[in-house]
Each structure stands twice: as structure tokens, then as C-alpha cells.
Design an enzyme around this catalytic site. Structure first.
Site, PDB file in Angstrom:
ATOM      1  N   PHE A 149       0.904  -1.412  -0.431  1.00 14.86           N
ATOM      2  CA  PHE A 149      -0.153   0.485  -0.068  1.00 14.86           C
ATOM      3  C   PHE A 149       0.730   1.154  -0.388  1.00 14.86           C
ATOM      4  O   PHE A 149       0.411   2.527  -0.333  1.00 14.86           O
ATOM      5  CB  PHE A 149      -1.182  -0.011   1.630  1.00 14.86           C
ATOM      6  CG  PHE A 149      -0.452   0.286   2.457  1.00 14.86           C
ATOM      7  CD1 PHE A 149       0.004   1.657   2.869  1.00 14.86           C
ATOM      8  CD2 PHE A 149       0.475  -0.491   3.252  1.00 14.86           C
ATOM      9  CE1 PHE A 149       0.605   1.913   4.391  1.00 14.86           C
ATOM     10  CE2 PHE A 149       1.391   0.182   4.621  1.00 14.86           C
ATOM     11  CZ  PHE A 149       0.861   0.793   4.995  1.00 14.86           C
ATOM     12  N   GLU A 176      -5.056  -3.889  -2.108  1.00 17.01           N
ATOM     13  CA  GLU A 176      -5.745  -3.634  -1.822  1.00 17.01           C
ATOM     14  C   GLU A 176      -7.145  -2.117  -1.431  1.00 17.01           C
ATOM     15  O   GLU A 176      -7.948  -2.131  -1.087  1.00 17.01           O
ATOM     16  CB  GLU A 176      -7.182  -4.663  -1.134  1.00 17.01           C
ATOM     17  CG  GLU A 176      -6.691  -5.360  -0.175  1.00 17.01           C
ATOM     18  CD  GLU A 176      -5.532  -5.806   0.159  1.00 17.01           C
ATOM     19  OE1 GLU A 176      -4.423  -5.767  -0.351  1.00 17.01           O
ATOM     20  OE2 GLU A 176      -5.650  -6.863   0.828  1.00 17.01           O
ATOM     21  N   ARG A 177      -5.195  -2.169  -0.137  1.00 14.56           N
ATOM     22  CA  ARG A 177      -6.225  -1.172   0.373  1.00 14.56           C
ATOM     23  C   ARG A 177      -6.168   1.022  -0.801  1.00 14.56           C
ATOM     24  O   ARG A 177      -6.855   1.333  -0.046  1.00 14.56           O
ATOM     25  CB  ARG A 177      -5.403  -0.355   1.522  1.00 14.56           C
ATOM     26  CG  ARG A 177      -5.232  -1.060   2.479  1.00 14.56           C
ATOM     27  CD  ARG A 177      -4.938  -1.470   3.924  1.00 14.56           C
ATOM     28  NE  ARG A 177      -3.664  -2.707   3.729  1.00 14.56           N
ATOM     29  CZ  ARG A 177      -2.589  -2.925   4.372  1.00 14.56           C
ATOM     30  NH1 ARG A 177      -1.528  -1.957   5.125  1.00 14.56           N
ATOM     31  NH2 ARG A 177      -1.812  -4.065   4.783  1.00 14.56           N
ATOM     32  N   SER A 226       5.393  -7.017   3.430  1.00 16.06           N
ATOM     33  CA  SER A 226       6.524  -6.469   4.474  1.00 16.06           C
ATOM     34  C   SER A 226       7.093  -8.227   4.972  1.00 16.06           C
ATOM     35  O   SER A 226       6.320  -9.007   4.196  1.00 16.06           O
ATOM     36  CB  SER A 226       4.896  -7.494   5.676  1.00 16.06           C
ATOM     37  OG  SER A 226       3.841  -8.717   5.264  1.00 16.06           O
ATOM     38  N   CYS A 281       9.886   1.800   3.562  1.00 16.57           N
ATOM     39  CA  CYS A 281      10.523   0.657   3.615  1.00 16.57           C
ATOM     40  C   CYS A 281      11.576   1.534   3.889  1.00 16.57           C
ATOM     41  O   CYS A 281      12.864   0.640   4.530  1.00 16.57           O
ATOM     42  CB  CYS A 281      10.833  -0.669   2.875  1.00 16.57           C
ATOM     43  SG  CYS A 281      11.086  -0.015   1.109  1.00 16.57           S
ATOM     44  N   GLU A 383       9.149  -4.182  12.699  1.00 19.43           N
ATOM     45  CA  GLU A 383       9.183  -3.094  12.516  1.00 19.43           C
ATOM     46  C   GLU A 383       7.797  -2.698  12.702  1.00 19.43           C
ATOM     47  O   GLU A 383       6.935  -3.873  12.572  1.00 19.43           O
ATOM     48  CB  GLU A 383       9.066  -3.411  10.948  1.00 19.43           C
ATOM     49  CG  GLU A 383       8.917  -2.136   9.768  1.00 19.43           C
ATOM     50  CD  GLU A 383       8.427  -2.761   8.488  1.00 19.43           C
ATOM     51  OE1 GLU A 383       8.000  -3.706   8.310  1.00 19.43           O
ATOM     52  OE2 GLU A 383       8.623  -2.288   7.725  1.00 19.43           O
TER      53      GLU A 383
HETATM   54  P1  NAD Z   1       2.249  -6.663   3.049  1.00 18.96           P
HETATM   55  O1  NAD Z   1       2.348  -7.574   3.325  1.00 18.96           O
HETATM   56  O2  NAD Z   1       0.583  -6.443   3.959  1.00 18.96           O
HETATM   57  O3  NAD Z   1       0.901  -6.754   1.398  1.00 18.96           O
HETATM   58  C1  NAD Z   1       2.123  -6.804   0.812  1.00 18.96           C
HETATM   59  C2  NAD Z   1       0.924  -6.705  -0.715  1.00 18.96           C
HETATM   60  O4  NAD Z   1       0.534  -8.896  -0.305  1.00 18.96           O
HETATM   61  C3  NAD Z   1      -0.332  -6.475  -0.788  1.00 18.96           C
HETATM   62  O5  NAD Z   1      -0.211  -6.502  -1.964  1.00 18.96           O
HETATM   63  C4  NAD Z   1      -1.644  -7.683   0.145  1.00 18.96           C
HETATM   64  O6  NAD Z   1      -2.867  -8.039  -0.695  1.00 18.96           O
HETATM   65  C5  NAD Z   1      -1.048  -9.259  -0.073  1.00 18.96           C
HETATM   66  N1  NAD Z   1      -1.396 -10.388   0.861  1.00 18.96           N
HETATM   67  C6  NAD Z   1      -1.451  -9.178   2.157  1.00 18.96           C
HETATM   68  N2  NAD Z   1      -1.621 -11.174   2.597  1.00 18.96           N
HETATM   69  C7  NAD Z   1      -1.173 -11.356   2.337  1.00 18.96           C
HETATM   70  C8  NAD Z   1      -1.363 -13.263   2.030  1.00 18.96           C
HETATM   71  N3  NAD Z   1      -1.646 -13.462   3.654  1.00 18.96           N
HETATM   72  N4  NAD Z   1      -0.889 -13.788   1.793  1.00 18.96           N
HETATM   73  C9  NAD Z   1      -0.333 -12.977   0.008  1.00 18.96           C
HETATM   74  N5  NAD Z   1      -0.612 -12.052  -0.324  1.00 18.96           N
HETATM   75  C10 NAD Z   1      -0.912 -11.053   0.821  1.00 18.96           C
HETATM   76  O7  NAD Z   1       2.396  -5.293   2.941  1.00 18.96           O
HETATM   77  P2  NAD Z   1       1.981  -3.584   3.149  1.00 18.96           P
HETATM   78  O8  NAD Z   1       1.509  -3.188   4.459  1.00 18.96           O
HETATM   79  O9  NAD Z   1       1.015  -3.454   1.703  1.00 18.96           O
HETATM   80  O10 NAD Z   1       3.025  -2.617   2.841  1.00 18.96           O
HETATM   81  C11 NAD Z   1       3.980  -2.769   4.327  1.00 18.96           C
HETATM   82  C12 NAD Z   1       5.210  -3.272   3.895  1.00 18.96           C
HETATM   83  O11 NAD Z   1       5.820  -3.567   3.041  1.00 18.96           O
HETATM   84  C13 NAD Z   1       6.086  -2.970   5.176  1.00 18.96           C
HETATM   85  O12 NAD Z   1       6.471  -4.514   5.867  1.00 18.96           O
HETATM   86  C14 NAD Z   1       7.493  -2.538   4.697  1.00 18.96           C
HETATM   87  O13 NAD Z   1       8.518  -2.191   4.976  1.00 18.96           O
HETATM   88  C15 NAD Z   1       7.396  -2.980   2.956  1.00 18.96           C
HETATM   89  N6  NAD Z   1       7.805  -2.912   1.807  1.00 18.96           N
HETATM   90  C16 NAD Z   1       9.004  -3.006   1.352  1.00 18.96           C
HETATM   91  C17 NAD Z   1       9.855  -2.688   0.621  1.00 18.96           C
HETATM   92  C18 NAD Z   1      11.528  -2.940   0.103  1.00 18.96           C
HETATM   93  O14 NAD Z   1      11.559  -2.447  -1.046  1.00 18.96           O
HETATM   94  N7  NAD Z   1      11.697  -3.840   0.675  1.00 18.96           N
HETATM   95  C19 NAD Z   1       9.013  -1.263  -0.249  1.00 18.96           C
HETATM   96  C20 NAD Z   1       7.738  -0.900   0.506  1.00 18.96           C
HETATM   97  C21 NAD Z   1       7.426  -1.347   1.370  1.00 18.96           C
END
Ligand code: NAD
Length: 497
Positions: A149, A176-177, A226, A281, A383
Site C-alpha cells: 500500500f 487492496e487498500r 512485509s 521501507c 517493524e
Molecule cells: P503486506 O505484506 O501486508 O501486503 C503486500 C501485498 O501482499 C499486498 O498486495 C497484499 O494484498 C498481499 N498480501 C497480504 N497478506 C497476504 C497473504 N497472507 N497472502 C498473500 N498475499 C498477501 O504489506 P503492506 O502493509 O501493504 O506494506 C508495508 C510493508 O511493505 C512494510 O513491511 C514495508 O517495509 C514493506 N515494503 C518493503 C519495500 C522494499 O522494497 N523492501 C518497499 C515498500 C514496502
């Protein structure tokens, strides 16, 4: 009220699963729209459409593919302000911050405009009698991108632009957010002349993600989100024979040496720690002053600056940061503050009771600052992803370096110092993928590649830059003899030329 379906085969299609999620306006806390959550069957249909479109797209020469990228780049520039307003409305970040989100995305599109050059292979003339050797880079087929998101413009563009420029078709599964901007980007790609079906957006949750991971028609998966989900995506996708890279969470340390210019350091720290409400991130979430004197000077300057941070509406041009993305994100920050207090850290700035006047239902959190955090505490290890900065006091440079190296995450880090020896040693020995020297958020530019180490990334090629071209292509090596009729007789031993 807007209702987001999917974007498949060059057009908007309504969701048919009967499942949907709310999309909020974090400024007000109201539900602004609904987004459909795709079923396995909807994902399957999208993969078939993308696979059919990919054959024709791969046959389009790279110069023409580059021209689509150039037109798309111009369209993003022309629409940047309205895209930023939509982004800010769904995500909560301020409009200037959203402009930066879009810019960091279109810079990767700019890089992709050079795809004819980037796809050039290697050629060795005359490696044997009438024999030449060369390598080609060819597209993989259909690639999928699953994005978080927190950068709803930048990360989708990091994913689909290089994949498509390399001749693949693509299925994007955005968060989805905040699905509004990804959907709009797909429309702009069509306007830029991309054939229907080459870029598809399937909205959804775990059901859609698992369907993509399991689908035999998907050749590669790029994920950002994440760490627990990144690890899951990597393991499940790889077990199905796909190429996968998955980027996860972070806990980025800023090591502050006693000789650092403390005013400039605090300026850098406050922007990197609290910008976007800490939902980056590459945000700095741990400050590590080295030595008692540096720690005291840091706190003396930092505390009043954190207290004075201005939290505002996403539309407020004076705001330092806006609301968080959801109420769940706000609750999570509050919970971590409670945990930190119980663990014995000092919450020297406590923003938990902050309320935005007139917007009491919005998802706001005041700025929080913990001092005397230690490495055994959960607020240090985990985090938080909110406007919470932890100060861990180190007695020596070696102790500060060891903190960075021993942490399970290794996304970004920075050292602030005037000492070139210390900076060089840090760059060489720190076990982190992206390092800043007097630069707080060392996000590599589009023509370098982006990725962390340790449990911040799974898979061995990074995002954008040269690694993206490697990730989205497979190499074919050719050994060719012309004229073919040179007589050599039969050879049964290993050919050595
Ligand atoms: P998230 O892991 O909750 O979701 C990311 C994606 O995964 C979304 O599209 C979501 O729909 C999907 N998803 C969520 N739960 C799932 C599941 N159980 N099974 C399959 N798919 C699932 O992350 P978020 O809250 O959207 O984003 C924040 C996180 O992203 C933070 O941890 C941040 O550090 C990380 N991030 C990392 C980078 C990088 O390049 N390392 C860059 C941006 C954000």
C-alpha cells in the site's frame, strides 16, 4: 461511491466473485469506495488473456516498445498532479509526498525507454572454425507483480515497466487498500498505445495472490510487502518453478558519529523518520548516537523538533505528514508504544492522544520518540511502520556497527559523520543492502538496482535498474557455424573448438 473492478484485456471489468473490501479516505476515516477481490477463476481468465497478448507484444521490436514507454512517461507527467491527489486521498500521504512517489516510479519508466540498448546481447566472432558465439535476452512470458500500500504509484511502475519493456505481459495485483492509482496507470498505458491484455490489473487479497503463485501460466513473480508475506511468496512461488524475488520489511539504523554536524543530522533524521508517517521501507526508525555526548546533543535538538512536527490533512501543503493508511495501522502504533513503555524504554515524545480537530475519525497519530531503547526490546526488533523513532545509545562505533549487522533486517542504513575513515569503514563492513553516507534515505536511482539484504529480501536479483532487465528475461546462448558445410569428420570427445 466508486467501485473498483479489475482492468483486464484493455478494459475495466466488474468483479464477479461477490467479495469486496472497503477503501478508506484516511483524512476523514470514511469509506470512499469498494474494491473487488478476485476469485481463482478471474485470475485464471486474466492469465489466459495476458498469455495470448504476450506473443504479439514480444514480436514488437524494442524501439517500438520503447516508444510506448516514452508516451506513457509523458502521460504520467501530464497527469502527475491529479494522480498525486488521488494517491494522497487513498493512502493518506501529503500531495507533495505523493508527487515524489510518482516521480520515483516514472524515473524507472525513463530507464525503460532505453530498452533497445539494455537488451543488447553479447557476440564473440570466430570462436572456432567459421563459428560465432552469441547470447540473446528473451522475455519470460507472463509476469506478475504483487505490491504494497505504501507506494501505490512507484512500486507498480517499478514492476510493470521493465517487465513490459522486456517483452513480457504483466498482471499487477496492487494493494487492496489503495487501488485507484494502479488502475489509472493501466488506463494511461493503454492511452500510450500498449496493446490490450499486455498490462492487466487484478484486484484482490490472498485468494488472488495464491492463484497467481500456483498458476502454471505465470513465469515470474515480483513481490514487495512485509517480511512474513515476502518469505511465503518466495517459498510458494519458487516451489512452483517460478522465478521470484520478494522484498520485505525493514528497520533502518542511522549511526550518528560524535563529529557529525548535529543540526544537519537532525534535519535529515526528522524527515527520514517521520516523512509519510514513517510508512516507508527506507524510513529511519532507529537512531544510534555514538557516545554519551553525541546522544545528549542529539536529544537536546531532536525532542523539540519532534514535538513541533505538524500533522495535517493530506491536502494541507504545510503538513509534515498526514494520516496513516487505516485505523488498524493507528492501533498497531499505539500497541507498540504500550509495549515499549512496558519494556522500559522512555517515551519522551508521546503523540498517542493526538486528534485532528474536525477530523476526529481520521487515522492520525502524533509523533512518538523513544529514548534508551535496547536491542532486546520488541520495539527495536520489530517493524512498527509508523511515526515512531527509537534512539539506541551506543558506547562506540563498533557497537553501533554491530547493531546494524546483528539486526534481522538489512534494507537501508546511514552513517552521519565528517570522518572519511569511519564512513569508508562503515560502507565496507555494514551488512545492509543500501547505504547512505550523510544521506538518510539512500534509495538508489532508477539506473541502479534496489534491494536489501538478510530478511529484507528473498531471491537474488534486485528491483529496477540492470537487475530488472536480468530478472524479466532469460538468456539464450547460441553457437553458430556459417558456412555450415566445413568438413571436420565425426567427433566423439567433448567439443573444445
Ligand atoms: P503486506 O505484506 O501486508 O501486503 C503486500 C501485498 O501482499 C499486498 O498486495 C497484499 O494484498 C498481499 N498480501 C497480504 N497478506 C497476504 C497473504 N497472507 N497472502 C498473500 N498475499 C498477501 O504489506 P503492506 O502493509 O501493504 O506494506 C508495508 C510493508 O511493505 C512494510 O513491511 C514495508 O517495509 C514493506 N515494503 C518493503 C519495500 C522494499 O522494497 N523492501 C518497499 C515498500 C514496502
Amino acid at each position: 461511491m466508486t467501485s473498483y473492478g479489475h482492468f483486464i484485456g484493455g478494459k475495466h471489468v466488474a468483479g464477479t466473485s461477490g467479495r469486496s473490501a472497503d477503501v478508506f479516505t484516511p483524512m476523514t476515516g470514511e469509506v470512499a469506495s469498494h474494491v473487488s477481490l478476485a476469485s481463482v477463476e478471474e485470475v485464471d481468465a486474466a492469465v489466459h488473456i495476458a498469455a495470448a497478448a504476450q506473443i504479439g507484444w514480444a514480436a514488437v521490436n524494442p524501439q517500438r516498445r520503447a516508444r510506448v514507454m516514452m508516451r506513457f512517461l509523458q502521460l504520467v507527467l501530464d497527469n502527475q498532479k491529479t494522480l498525486a491527489e488521488l494517491l494522497a486521498r487513498e493512502h493518506g500521504k501529503t500531495v507533495p509526498d505523493a508527487m515524489g512517489d510518482i516521480q520515483r516510479g516514472y524515473e524507472v519508466v525513463e530507464f525503460c525507454c532505453g530498452i533497445p540498448h539494455l537488451l543488447k546481447g553479447e557476440f564473440s566472432d570466430g570462436v572456432g572454425p567459421s563459428i560465432d558465439a552469441y547470447s540473446l535476452r528473451q522475455p519470460l512470458g507472463v509476469a506478475a507483480g504483487i505490491t504494497p500500500f505504501n507506494f501505490p504509484a512507484m512500486i507498480p511502475m517499478w514492476k510493470f515497466a521493465p517487465a513490459i519493456a522486456c517483452g513480457n505481459s504483466f498482471i499487477l495485483k496492487p494493494s487492496e487498500r489503495d487501488p485507484g492509482v494502479p488502475m489509472r496507470l493501466a488506463e494511461l498505458m493503454m492511452e500510450a498505445g500498449l496493446p490490450a491484455g499486455v498490462l492487466n490489473v487484478v484486484n484482490g487479497d490472498k485468494v488472488a495472490v495464491d492463484a497467481l503463485l500456483d498458476h502454471p501460466g505465470i513465469a515470474a513473480v515480483g513481490f514487495v510487502g512485509s517480511t512474513p508475506i515476502a518469505e511465503y511468496i518466495y517459498a510458494r512461488g519458487a516451489s512452483k518453478g517460478k522465478r521470484v524475488h520478494a522484498f520485505g520489511g525493514a528497520k533502518n539504523h542511522m549511526v550518528i558519529m560524535p563529529d557529525a554536524d548535529m543540526d544537519k543530522t537532525v534535519d535529515a533524521l526528522i524527515g527520514a523518520g517521520y516523512g509519510s508517517g514513517g510508512q516507508r521501507c527506507m524510513a529511519i526508525s532507529v537512531a544510534v548516537p555514538v557516545g554519551q555526548a553525541a546522544a545528549d546533543r542529539l536529544m537536546e535538538k531532536l525532542v523539540p523538533r519532534v514535538e513541533a512536527l505538524r500533522i495535517g490533512l493530506s491536502t494541507d501543503p504545510q503538513a509534515d505528514y498526514g494520516p496513516l493508511v487505516t485505523q488498524a495501522a493507528v492501533d498497531r502504533v499505539h500497541q507498540y508504544c504500550d509495549i515499549g513503555i512496558k519494556e522500559g524504554a522512555d517515551l519522551v515524545v508521546d503523540g498517542r492522544s493526538f486528534k485532528m480537530q474536525g477530523y476526529e475519525n481520521g487515522f492520525y497519530v502524533g509523533s512518538c520518540l523513544f529514548d534508551n531503547v535496547t536491542k532486546d526490546m520488541r520495539i527495536y526488533k520489530e517493524e512498527i511502520f509508523g511515526p515512531v523513532l527509537s534512539v539506541v545509545r551506543a558506547k562506540s562505533y563498533e557497537e553501533g556497527l554491530a547493531l546494524c549487522n546483528d539486526h534481522e533486517y538489512g534494507n537501508g542504513t546511514a552513517i552521519f559523520t565528517r570522518d572519511g575513515d569511519a564512513a569508508r569503514d562503515f560502507v565496507s563492513r555494514v551488512q545492509v543492502g543500501m547505504v547512505g553516507v550523510n544521506v538518510p534515505i539512500p534509495t538508489p536511482l532508477a539506473y541502479y538496482s534496489f534491494g536489501g539484504w538478510k530478511r529484507s529480501a528473498f531471491g537474488d536479483l534486485n528491483q529496477h535498474g540492470p537487475d530488472a532487465v536480468r530478472f524479466y528475461t532469460k538468456t539464450k546462448n547460441v553457437t553458430a557455424r556459417w558456412p555450415s558445410g566445413v568438413k571436420e569428420g565425426v567427433e566423439f570427445s567433448m567439443p573444445t573448438m
